[in-house]
Design a protein around this motif. Structure first.
Motif, PDB file in Angstrom:
ATOM      1  N   MET B   1       2.141   3.617  -3.787  1.00 37.51           N
ATOM      2  CA  MET B   1       1.745   3.336  -2.541  1.00 37.51           C
ATOM      3  C   MET B   1       1.935   5.108  -1.970  1.00 37.51           C
ATOM      4  O   MET B   1       2.000   5.767  -2.639  1.00 37.51           O
ATOM      5  N   VAL B   2       0.870   4.731  -0.970  1.00 33.53           N
ATOM      6  CA  VAL B   2       0.999   6.313   0.066  1.00 33.53           C
ATOM      7  C   VAL B   2       1.854   6.384   0.534  1.00 33.53           C
ATOM      8  O   VAL B   2       2.105   5.556   1.310  1.00 33.53           O
ATOM      9  N   GLU B   3       2.308   7.473   0.481  1.00 34.49           N
ATOM     10  CA  GLU B   3       3.972   7.981   1.159  1.00 34.49           C
ATOM     11  C   GLU B   3       3.733   8.279   2.422  1.00 34.49           C
ATOM     12  O   GLU B   3       3.117   8.755   2.984  1.00 34.49           O
ATOM     13  N   TYR B  19      -8.595   1.780   4.694  1.00 31.46           N
ATOM     14  CA  TYR B  19      -7.502   1.167   4.944  1.00 31.46           C
ATOM     15  C   TYR B  19      -7.964  -0.257   5.864  1.00 31.46           C
ATOM     16  O   TYR B  19      -7.596  -1.553   5.198  1.00 31.46           O
ATOM     17  N   LYS B 205      -5.168  -3.985  -5.647  1.00 29.98           N
ATOM     18  CA  LYS B 205      -4.927  -2.399  -4.970  1.00 29.98           C
ATOM     19  C   LYS B 205      -4.924  -1.532  -4.223  1.00 29.98           C
ATOM     20  O   LYS B 205      -3.616  -0.685  -3.961  1.00 29.98           O
ATOM     21  N   GLU B 206      -5.736  -2.033  -3.311  1.00 29.49           N
ATOM     22  CA  GLU B 206      -6.197  -0.855  -1.733  1.00 29.49           C
ATOM     23  C   GLU B 206      -4.643  -1.192  -1.535  1.00 29.49           C
ATOM     24  O   GLU B 206      -4.036  -0.238  -0.638  1.00 29.49           O
ATOM     25  N   VAL B 208      -2.299  -2.532  -2.082  1.00 32.21           N
ATOM     26  CA  VAL B 208      -0.784  -2.320  -2.708  1.00 32.21           C
ATOM     27  C   VAL B 208      -0.885  -0.267  -1.986  1.00 32.21           C
ATOM     28  O   VAL B 208       0.568   0.331  -1.056  1.00 32.21           O
ATOM     29  N   ARG B 209      -1.653   0.107  -2.334  1.00 32.99           N
ATOM     30  CA  ARG B 209      -1.757   2.275  -2.764  1.00 32.99           C
ATOM     31  C   ARG B 209      -1.731   2.384  -0.835  1.00 32.99           C
ATOM     32  O   ARG B 209      -1.136   3.255  -0.529  1.00 32.99           O
ATOM     33  N   PHE B 210      -1.908   1.395  -0.126  1.00 27.82           N
ATOM     34  CA  PHE B 210      -1.694   2.248   1.465  1.00 27.82           C
ATOM     35  C   PHE B 210      -0.566   1.797   1.902  1.00 27.82           C
ATOM     36  O   PHE B 210      -0.373   0.956   3.537  1.00 27.82           O
ATOM     37  N   GLU B 214       3.665  -5.042  -0.990  1.00 29.19           N
ATOM     38  CA  GLU B 214       4.313  -4.592  -3.103  1.00 29.19           C
ATOM     39  C   GLU B 214       3.568  -5.030  -3.594  1.00 29.19           C
ATOM     40  O   GLU B 214       2.190  -5.862  -3.374  1.00 29.19           O
ATOM     41  N   GLY B 215       3.438  -4.753  -4.453  1.00 24.97           N
ATOM     42  CA  GLY B 215       2.083  -5.117  -5.954  1.00 24.97           C
ATOM     43  C   GLY B 215       2.384  -6.657  -6.233  1.00 24.97           C
ATOM     44  O   GLY B 215       3.706  -7.398  -6.276  1.00 24.97           O
TER      45      GLY B 215
END
Lengths: 162, 277
Positions: B1-3, B19, B205-206, B208-210, B214-215
């Motif tokens: 995750m991007v904090e 995004y 994946k994006e 979750v990353r953004f 959650e996954g």
């Protein structure tokens, strides 16, 4: 200038008192606690409304009814209606007057300060008896349930606490 | 995750192309799941076991359809096109719903000789809405604020849907040998499709990353735990973790049932986009 000064939020709130819940005609949207905010700028009126249920099909009817009612007020130029979800509508927002009118209409008002996950006790709106049973959690609208009073033998509806 | 990422408005989201793409993809999954399953629910009107259930099921389907409208309107704000067009004018392979929600209600057609399967309806709606609760709980912490806000509101409504399905689950699981057996069969059928629910597709994946959600594994775990507890309490044998699917609705791979559903759903809109009802 003078004319525009006459237009106050109070006047708009009073007009909104005449906009009824499309499915429960005696109760206004103000009494249901659905009107969050009224603001006026140069004769343009913005009304923020909190829907009871996200999936309520009556939202469009409500929007039209609000526009029609407010547009009729003197000095009003344009009316915009926004449905917002923050803060979320809760059944605790229904006014005491609204709760009384619901009861008179045959709909049991939701209990105050209900905790999510708990089943709620419903007294019959006709005779006040607590001796009632849940017939159907979902009534003619998603926001209502159908119950039966074993005391006065009337079926009735109740608004869900949310 | 991007904090610490936090996007407050549609305009802000539009400023970050990656995004925006991930968010739109997620919203299509949310909107299409509710839209297509609500349609399947609406096909039961007049066919449910008794009239009270017709009323209840219709209310639930209407509410679910309303949720999909909210998601389509969020997509409209994000520049994906008009909400009505998104619901009605896309071809089946542009839909991102899970295959589970598109399956026909049974043999036949609702207009003619419907041999619908009530046990399948109950198991499918119950397990889907149970997953939807897990998903909304996660979306409530989404980096996209409008989505976090609406998720919280939807959860309060969803709890009532779940109460309703729980009563049916209990009732049919313990009703008779026949009802229990039919529920087991329905459960097996649902189980073959259910992994698609917690699959997020090519842009997963994006998402979750953004911090949009959650996954997949986390959501799967939470849902599986809830499902296992509930199903065992109703006396069903636990079927284990569902097998991953060969094809996924999240990647636009759908069954023939989906093509027929889209044709039915959009028939009036395609004939007359200005039609009002």
């Amino acid at each position: 200038m003078v004319q525009q000064d006459l237009l106050t939020e109070e006047i708009i709130w009073k007009a909104l008192q005449e906009v009824k819940d499309p499915e429960i005609p005696p109760v206004s949207m103000v009494e249901m606690g659905m009107i969050h905010k009224v603001s006026i700028e140069n004769g343009n009126v913005a009304v923020q409304v909190l829907p009871t249920f996200v999936g309520c099909p009556a939202l469009d009817i409500m929007r039209k009814a609000i526009v029609q009612q407010v547009q009729a007020v003197d000095s009003v130029q344009k009316v915009t209606v926004d449905f917002i979800f923050e803060p979320a509508w809760s059944s605790d927002r229904i006014s005491e007057q609204g709760r009384e009118k619901l009861r008179e209409f045959g709909i049991a008002p939701p209990p105050l300060h209900h905790k999510a996950g708990e089943l709620w006790k419903v007294d019959c709106p006709y005779c006040g008896s607590p001796y009632t049973t849940m017939d159907n959690l979902f009534g003619p609208a998603a926001c209502r349930s159908i119950l039966y009073c074993k005391h006065c033998k009337n079926p009735f509806e109740a608004l869900k606490p949310i | 995750m991007v904090e610490g990422i936090r996007i407050a408005t549609a305009e802000e989201a539009k400023g970050n192309e990656q995004y925006l793409t991930a968010l739109q993809e997620l919203l299509f999954q949310l909107a299409d799941d509710d839209f297509v399953l609500a349609h399947r629910g609406s096909e039961w009107l007049g066919l449910a076991p008794h009239i009270e259930e017709d009323v209840a099921f219709s209310s639930i389907s209407q509410d679910t359809m309303g949720h999909s409208v909210m998601f389509y309107e969020m997509l409209e704000e994000l520049g994906a096109g008009r909400a009505d067009d998104l619901a009605h004018l896309r071809s089946p392979d542009e839909f991102r719903n899970a295959i589970l929600v598109e399956r026909a209600n049974g043999e036949g057609h609702y207009m003619e000789d419907p041999q619908y399967d009530w046990a399948y309806a109950i198991v499918r709606f119950y397990l889907y809405e149970l997953f939807k609760l897990v998903r909304l709980e996660s979306l409530h912490r989404s980096s996209y604020q409008p989505l976090a806000v609406i998720a919280k509101k939807m959860m309060t409504e969803l709890r009532y849907h779940l109460y309703h399905w729980q009563v049916w689950m209990e009732h049919l699981a313990n009703g008779s040998e026949e009802s229990h057996k039919r529920m087991e069969q329905a459960l097996e059928k649902v189980w073959t499709d259910v992994a698609d629910l917690y699959t997020f597709g090519p842009k997963g994946k994006e998402m979750v990353r953004f911090g949009l959600i959650e996954g997949e594994e986390l959501l799967a775990q939470r849902w599986l735990e809830k499902a296992r507890q509930a199903l065992e309490s109703y006396g069903f044998t636990w079927l284990g973790k569902p097998e991953p699917m060969q094809s996924s609705g999240r990647a636009g791979q759908h069954t023939g049932d989906m093509a027929r559903a889209v044709a039915t759903l959009s028939e009036v809109y395609r004939l007359d986009p200005a039609a009002n009802w």
